[in-house]
Design a protein around this motif. Structure first.
Motif, PDB file in Angstrom:
ATOM      1  N   ARG A 154       0.851  -1.193   0.000  1.00  0.00           N
ATOM      2  CA  ARG A 154       0.000   0.000   0.000  1.00  0.00           C
ATOM      3  C   ARG A 154       0.885   1.240   0.000  1.00  0.00           C
ATOM      4  NH1 ARG A 154      -2.269   2.791   4.371  1.00  0.00           N
ATOM      5  NH2 ARG A 154      -1.375   1.230   5.753  1.00  0.00           N
ATOM      6  N   ASP A 155       0.680   2.128  -0.975  1.00  0.00           N
ATOM      7  CA  ASP A 155       1.488   3.347  -1.053  1.00  0.00           C
ATOM      8  C   ASP A 155       1.182   4.271   0.122  1.00  0.00           C
ATOM      9  OD1 ASP A 155       2.849   2.676  -3.360  1.00  0.00           O
ATOM     10  OD2 ASP A 155       1.336   3.536  -4.686  1.00  0.00           O
ATOM     11  N   ARG A 156       2.236   4.817   0.716  1.00  0.00           N
ATOM     12  CA  ARG A 156       2.094   5.685   1.883  1.00  0.00           C
ATOM     13  C   ARG A 156       2.362   7.138   1.495  1.00  0.00           C
ATOM     14  NH1 ARG A 156       2.431   2.308   6.504  1.00  0.00           N
ATOM     15  NH2 ARG A 156       2.236   0.148   5.752  1.00  0.00           N
TER      16      ARG A 156
END
Length: 280
Positions: A116-118
């Motif tokens: 998941r991109d932060r």
């Protein structure tokens, strides 16, 4: 608030915890943890450096649940300062604090955190068990982060696959291996960027790290600079986005002999990626 530790009782008091993908942690204690009606609290203490006084604490109220247990919720905001946070119970106002042992730790939501991109800033929290058997929370807080997604090692090189969080690659982006010690020695392996501006890979040829002096030991710290125009500082590569708080002794990569030197990639105590060169 009395934050003096209690050294005579509560050494076996256990607390369960559940972490979710957004950074929220729920702490769960038995109702027998306290002996009366006063409102108990959970104290998180940022562990000070050796010889330094305690400065930073974060207090959570413990509320009764429907089954009679006590719950405290550490919300994603505000983000915790980077470091190690020890947990204590404050049974009532003025009472000595009691160190907490770990119960059940449900960290399943953290296992695939790298998928998941932060956004920036990148805040990470991982509950873990200390060497002396108590519950603590490891926290990272960085403007941007480059997550190592894989390392392939041969006897002459290593290939690293990574992904940026909280930043993107721009023109002139470059990988940097910097030799510790202040002499400014740097190696820049070719960066191969992905189409999305975040994924990238590179190959480190081990002979390049020992070309100047094969007998000189040293450590090369690995980072990526997102552009060439003197913008943000280089971003360290590491492995933070899962359920492992300390990976230095867990993720151990093979060594390679290059001339009279031994080369191996490893994770530091902060879970950052470095390459060590030692004598045979």
């Amino acid at each position: 608030m009395n934050t003096k530790p209690d050294t005579t009782r509560g050494t076996h008091l256990r607390v369960d915890c559940t972490a979710d993908a957004d950074g929220r942690i729920v702490f769960d204690l038995p109702s027998t943890a306290t002996d009366g009606p006063p409102s108990p609290q959970l104290l998180l203490r940022l562990r000070p450096k050796k010889g330094q006084p305690e400065k930073t604490v974060h207090v959570l109220d413990l509320e009764p649940a429907h089954d009679g247990r006590l719950l405290a919720v550490l919300e994603p905001q505000p983000a915790l300062t980077e470091g190690r946070w020890d947990l204590y119970l404050l049974p009532e106002p003025g009472a000595p604090r009691r160190r907490l042992r770990p119960g059940l730790r449900d960290l399943r939501a953290l296992v695939d955190g790298r998928l998941r991109d932060r956004p920036s800033p990148v805040a990470v929290r991982v509950p873990y068990v200390t060497k002396d058997g108590y519950l603590a929370v490891r926290a990272w807080l960085r403007t941007a982060h480059a997550e190592v997604e894989g390392i392939d090692v041969t006897d002459r090189s290593m290939t690293v696959r990574a992904r940026l969080h909280g930043a993107s690659l721009a023109e002139g982006a470059a990988v940097r291996l910097r030799l510790r010690g202040g002499d400014g020695t740097v190696r820049n392996p070719e960066l191969r960027g992905g189409s999305d501006g975040r994924a990238f890979s590179f190959v480190v040829d081990y002979p390049d790290l020992v070309a100047d002096d094969a007998t000189r030991p040293g450590v090369w710290d690995v980072s990526v600079r997102t552009r060439s125009d003197g913008g943000p500082a280089p971003i360290r590569l590491g492995r933070l986005l899962d359920d492992v708080a300390d990976r230095k002794e867990i993720f151990v990569y093979p060594t390679a002999v290059v001339g009279t030197a031994v080369v191996r990639p490893y994770y530091t105590v902060d879970n950052d990626l470095s390459v060590e060169v030692t004598r045979v």
